[in-house]
Scaffold this active site. Structure first.
Site, PDB file in Angstrom:
ATOM      1  CD  GLU A  90       1.518   2.719  -3.458  1.00  0.00           C
ATOM      2  OE1 GLU A  90       2.476   1.990  -3.135  1.00  0.00           O
ATOM      3  OE2 GLU A  90       1.654   3.937  -3.696  1.00  0.00           O
TER       4      GLU A  90
ATOM      5  N   PRO B 241      -5.928   8.967  16.170  1.00  0.00           N
ATOM      6  CG  PRO B 241      -6.864   9.140  18.307  1.00  0.00           C
ATOM      7  CD  PRO B 241      -6.506   8.174  17.245  1.00  0.00           C
TER       8      PRO B 241
ATOM      9  CD  GLU C 116      12.067 -11.533   3.746  1.00  0.00           C
ATOM     10  OE1 GLU C 116      11.523 -12.660   3.664  1.00  0.00           O
ATOM     11  OE2 GLU C 116      12.490 -11.054   4.804  1.00  0.00           O
TER      12      GLU C 116
ATOM     13  CD  GLU D 191       4.277  -1.185  -1.362  1.00  0.00           C
ATOM     14  OE1 GLU D 191       3.911  -2.090  -0.579  1.00  0.00           O
ATOM     15  OE2 GLU D 191       4.169   0.028  -1.088  1.00  0.00           O
TER      16      GLU D 191
ATOM     17  N   GLY E 130       0.814  -1.201   0.000  1.00  0.00           N
ATOM     18  CA  GLY E 130       0.000   0.000   0.000  1.00  0.00           C
ATOM     19  C   GLY E 130       0.847   1.250   0.000  1.00  0.00           C
TER      20      GLY E 130
END
Length: 168
Positions: A83, A104, A130, A87, A67
């Site tokens: 993504e 928060p 990896e 990746e 991501g």
């Protein structure tokens, strides 16, 4: 934030909606600090759940689902699929929203999809050291990069206490 993005005048703080916000007196503009949006995907295959070991900060060396940040002009599912490809090299379709996570103490809003593999073979991209498949009982719970990774896996129905059973 020191200068107005509209007119380049110096900003000051002003109480707006009960919070101190950056304000430009020159053009009467309030600047809201918006969150960053990260789009991610949980990829499941015959070998289990695909996780990547991060080779960038934050959380270098820890495991996450693929991501990253969404670009303007992308939809959230297409950003998550991009993504995953960057990746892992996998082409996926992100169809089902798994969850939206915010905390928060973080400026990142995390949107996580379940992804279906369309093609490719998983291998680590430039931001990962990896890319590895984990059966439910092998997930490295204590080495997960972010709270949203753990929460998404729990929302998927996995558990830290899940054991590999004979015949699995």
């Amino acid at each position: 934030m020191r200068y107005c993005s509209e007119c380049a005048a110096a900003l000051s703080l002003r109480l707006v909606d009960g919070k101190d916000r950056h304000y430009c007196q020159a053009c009467d503009r309030v600047h809201f600090l918006d969150p960053k949006v990260a789009c991610c995907a949980v990829v499941q295959g015959p070998e289990g759940i695909l996780l990547v070991r991060r080779d960038i900060e934050p959380a270098r060396g820890l495991w996450s689902y693929p991501g990253g940040y969404m670009d303007r002009g992308e939809t959230a599912p297409s950003a998550a699929a991009r993504e995953v490809f960057e990746e892992t090299g996998l082409v996926v379709s992100c169809r089902r929203l798994l969850g939206v996570y915010s905390y928060p103490t973080s400026i990142v809003l995390v949107i996580v999809y379940e992804a279906e593999i369309l093609s490719g073979r998983a291998s680590p991209g430039p931001e990962c050291s990896e890319a590895r498949w984990f059966s439910p009982g092998e997930i490295p719970w204590k080495e997960l990069a972010f709270p949203s990774v753990q929460q998404a896996l729990l929302d998927l129905g996995l558990s830290e206490r899940q054991e590999n059973r004979p015949g699995d």
